[in-house]
Design a protein around this motif. Structure first.
Motif, PDB file in Angstrom:
ATOM      1  N   LYS A  10       0.659  -1.141  -0.032  1.00  8.52           N
ATOM      2  CA  LYS A  10       0.011  -0.213   0.025  1.00  8.52           C
ATOM      3  C   LYS A  10       0.722   1.430  -0.175  1.00  8.52           C
ATOM      4  N   ARG A  11       2.024   1.199   0.893  1.00 13.33           N
ATOM      5  CA  ARG A  11       2.874   2.514   0.819  1.00 13.33           C
ATOM      6  C   ARG A  11       3.570   2.691  -0.400  1.00 13.33           C
ATOM      7  N   GLN A  12       3.901   1.465  -1.126  1.00 10.28           N
ATOM      8  CA  GLN A  12       4.466   1.784  -2.235  1.00 10.28           C
ATOM      9  C   GLN A  12       3.663   2.221  -3.449  1.00 10.28           C
ATOM     10  N   LEU A  13       2.492   1.839  -3.531  1.00 10.36           N
ATOM     11  CA  LEU A  13       1.548   2.202  -4.334  1.00 10.36           C
ATOM     12  C   LEU A  13       1.162   3.617  -4.221  1.00 10.36           C
ATOM     13  N   LEU A  14       0.855   3.998  -3.109  1.00  8.36           N
ATOM     14  CA  LEU A  14       0.914   5.444  -2.687  1.00  8.36           C
ATOM     15  C   LEU A  14       1.955   6.387  -3.084  1.00  8.36           C
ATOM     16  N   LEU A  15       3.194   5.841  -2.863  1.00  6.55           N
ATOM     17  CA  LEU A  15       4.466   6.722  -2.945  1.00  6.55           C
ATOM     18  C   LEU A  15       4.387   6.657  -4.739  1.00  6.55           C
ATOM     19  N   TRP A  16       4.291   5.780  -5.321  1.00  6.37           N
ATOM     20  CA  TRP A  16       4.673   5.902  -6.796  1.00  6.37           C
ATOM     21  C   TRP A  16       3.374   6.774  -7.515  1.00  6.37           C
ATOM     22  N   LEU A  17       2.172   6.620  -6.738  1.00  2.00           N
ATOM     23  CA  LEU A  17       1.010   7.226  -7.676  1.00  2.00           C
ATOM     24  C   LEU A  17       0.989   8.700  -7.051  1.00  2.00           C
ATOM     25  N   LEU A  18       1.259   9.019  -5.785  1.00  2.97           N
ATOM     26  CA  LEU A  18       1.148  10.551  -5.286  1.00  2.97           C
ATOM     27  C   LEU A  18       2.383  11.329  -5.692  1.00  2.97           C
ATOM     28  N   LEU A  19       3.570  10.750  -5.640  1.00  2.00           N
ATOM     29  CA  LEU A  19       4.953  11.469  -5.847  1.00  2.00           C
ATOM     30  C   LEU A  19       4.971  11.821  -7.127  1.00  2.00           C
ATOM     31  N   PRO A  20       4.623  11.223  -8.300  1.00  2.00           N
ATOM     32  CA  PRO A  20       4.462  11.692  -9.613  1.00  2.00           C
ATOM     33  C   PRO A  20       3.667  12.909  -9.615  1.00  2.00           C
ATOM     34  N   GLN A  21       2.415  12.828  -9.012  1.00  2.00           N
ATOM     35  CA  GLN A  21       1.554  13.834  -8.904  1.00  2.00           C
ATOM     36  C   GLN A  21       2.134  15.143  -8.344  1.00  2.00           C
ATOM     37  N   LEU A  22       2.873  15.054  -7.378  1.00  2.00           N
ATOM     38  CA  LEU A  22       3.294  16.192  -6.487  1.00  2.00           C
ATOM     39  C   LEU A  22       4.416  16.955  -7.647  1.00  2.00           C
ATOM     40  N   VAL A  23       5.300  15.981  -8.143  1.00  2.00           N
ATOM     41  CA  VAL A  23       6.262  16.614  -9.077  1.00  2.00           C
ATOM     42  C   VAL A  23       5.395  17.064 -10.260  1.00  2.00           C
ATOM     43  N   LEU A  24       4.787  16.642 -10.798  1.00  2.00           N
ATOM     44  CA  LEU A  24       4.101  17.378 -11.921  1.00  2.00           C
ATOM     45  C   LEU A  24       3.290  18.707 -11.694  1.00  2.00           C
ATOM     46  N   TRP A  25       2.921  18.506 -10.399  1.00  2.00           N
ATOM     47  CA  TRP A  25       2.048  19.778  -9.769  1.00  2.00           C
ATOM     48  C   TRP A  25       3.316  21.020  -9.882  1.00  2.00           C
ATOM     49  N   LEU A  26       4.279  20.531  -9.364  1.00  2.00           N
ATOM     50  CA  LEU A  26       5.599  21.603  -9.263  1.00  2.00           C
ATOM     51  C   LEU A  26       5.836  22.011 -10.318  1.00  2.00           C
TER      52      LEU A  26
END
Length: 459
Positions: A10-26
């Motif tokens: 669950k943590r790995q999925l959240l990391l790989w799904l939300l981290l790109p979203q944050l990077v794209l937002w920045l």
């Protein structure tokens, strides 16, 4: 254990799904800021170009001088924004202050091409402030007294940056809200998506050695169903292995109990005997019982070996049959039996050579044991359609029709002759099944028995 291994799925999925979203937002924020600056700069450039042209039209040549027609209304239009005061200046010749509302503005940077009568735009820093300047050079006067005039209009870039920040804020704030909503939906989706794995874990946790029933995952995703299918195959293999082990232990305990009890009884009687002849008779019975027990143990171990996983490799059935026949020739001669081979010179089929050797050993052993002296035993290896055939035929007393139906059952014996344990032909049938083949028993005219083993020539 590595850090990645300690993370839950669950943590790995959240990391790989939300981290790109944050990077794209920045990255989107930086890109939006740059785009906003570009458009704000274009708007300022258009405004400055229009203002410098308008101001240039207010300064008109008059004879050898200049007539400045710059009414208060036009000045108010240029200076209408008190927060972003426009600085303008007219100089003639360029660099000599003639008209303006601020300090002397520097000219275009060195090396910049300045076309005549066309505005140019450039940046400069004045009193610590970044400014955008529009400048146009004009010529006036007659040919004898030609002069040049420079008109400049400057505006601070603070407003441009402020506009860009407002645009970015207006764009990114809704995106941030959407990102938060998306994060919640992603978390809920991952949690819901992992529920089948939790149910699978719960079902596996309830499995014991006594209960290895298949896992039921009818409403799970395809990937989880595939995992459950593989686990069910593993559970089936484990259940079969445990069943075989239990059956082996039961068979061994059941079959060894009687001969061991007989051995104990005979040794006790032998210990009480005083006559050498009687003692020799008792020891002979002990020896016979020990041989039968040893034969039984060997057959039980062979049976257990046939139930293990096997690897099929090309085996020359004809060469193997000739080799086994040569090995049994001395015993056949001692038993008064004519043992011979008929068949192909070479016949290749996929199989386990050790187990197929065990098949031939059991078939020949049965034939020599029960056919009797003066008989003939023939070992054959031949091709029959898509199958390779191994068979042993004798012209002994054979079996009745009723006995023929039970010949491959475990621990069933048609004769009470000493030495047998009723497992030889059962082992043959088991090995044939593990090779994808079949076994058959046929009566031979006028008398005798033929055991036939069919093996597929291709796996």
């Amino acid at each position: 254990m590595s850090t990645a291994a300690r993370f839950s799925l669950k943590r790995q999925l959240l990391l790989w799904l939300l981290l790109p979203q944050l990077v794209l937002w920045l990255m989107g924020g930086v890109l939006a800021f740059r785009v906003a600056l570009t458009y704000a700069e274009k708007a300022i450039d258009q405004s400055l170009t229009q203002s410098v042209r308008s101001l240039a039209r207010q300064v008109k040549p008059f004879g050898s001088g200049l007539l400045v027609d710059f009414p208060r209304a036009a000045q108010d239009i240029i200076e209408q924004d008190p927060k972003d005061r426009v600085t303008y200046m007219v100089s003639s010749p360029p660099g000599s202050f003639l008209l303006g509302n601020g300090k002397l503005l520097p000219g275009p940077p060195a090396g910049m091409v300045v076309p005549q009568n066309e505005p140019v735009l450039y940046n400069l820093v004045l009193e610590g402030k970044s400014m955008r300047v529009a400048s146009i050079d004009l010529s006036f006067g007659d040919g004898m007294t030609a002069q040049r005039m420079r008109v400049q209009v400057a505006k601070s870039l603070v407003v441009q940056q402020g506009i860009a920040r407002e645009l970015v804020r207006d764009v990114l704030f809704p995106l941030l809200l959407l990102g938060a909503v998306l994060s919640v939906l992603v978390y809920a989706g991952i949690r819901r998506g992992l529920l089948p794995l939790q149910r699978l874990e719960a079902q596996l946790a309830n499995r014991t050695a006594a209960s290895l029933s298949p896992i039921e995952m009818t409403q799970a995703p395809e990937e989880v169903q595939s995992l459950a299918m593989v686990l069910n195959q593993l559970l089936t293999t484990l259940r079969r292995s445990l069943s075989q082990e239990k059956r082996f232990l039961n068979d061994a305990a059941h079959q060894l109990r009687t001969p061991l009890a007989g051995l104990i009884s005979q040794t006790e009687l032998a210990m009480q005997e005083t006559e050498p002849a009687a003692l020799q008779q008792r020891l002979t019975k002990v020896h016979t019982g020990a041989q039968r027990s040893a034969h039984l143990v060997h057959q039980l171990l062979s049976l257990a070996r046939t139930e293990a996983e096997i690897t099929l490799q090309p085996v020359d059935l004809a060469a193997l049959a000739r080799e086994v026949a040569r090995e049994w020739t001395p015993r056949a001669v001692a038993a008064g039996v004519d043992l011979g081979y008929e068949g192909e010179d070479a016949l290749s089929a996929p199989g386990d050579k050790l187990l197929l050797r065990e098949v031939l050993n059991n078939l020949i052993d049965n034939a020599l044991r029960y056919a009797g002296r003066g008989t003939t035993v023939t070992l054959r290896a031949r091709a029959e359609g898509a199958h390779g055939v191994l068979e042993v035929e004798d012209n002994g007393p054979g079996l009745s029709a009723e006995d023929m139906e039970r010949v491959f059952e475990r621990f069933w014996r048609a004769s009470e002759l000493p030495g047998g344990c009723g497992l030889g032909l059962a082992i043959v049938a088991e090995i044939a099944q593990r090779h994808g083949g079949n076994t058959y028993a046929f009566a031979v005219e006028p008398q005798g028995l033929r055991i036939k083993l069919e093996l597929p020539l291709s796996p």
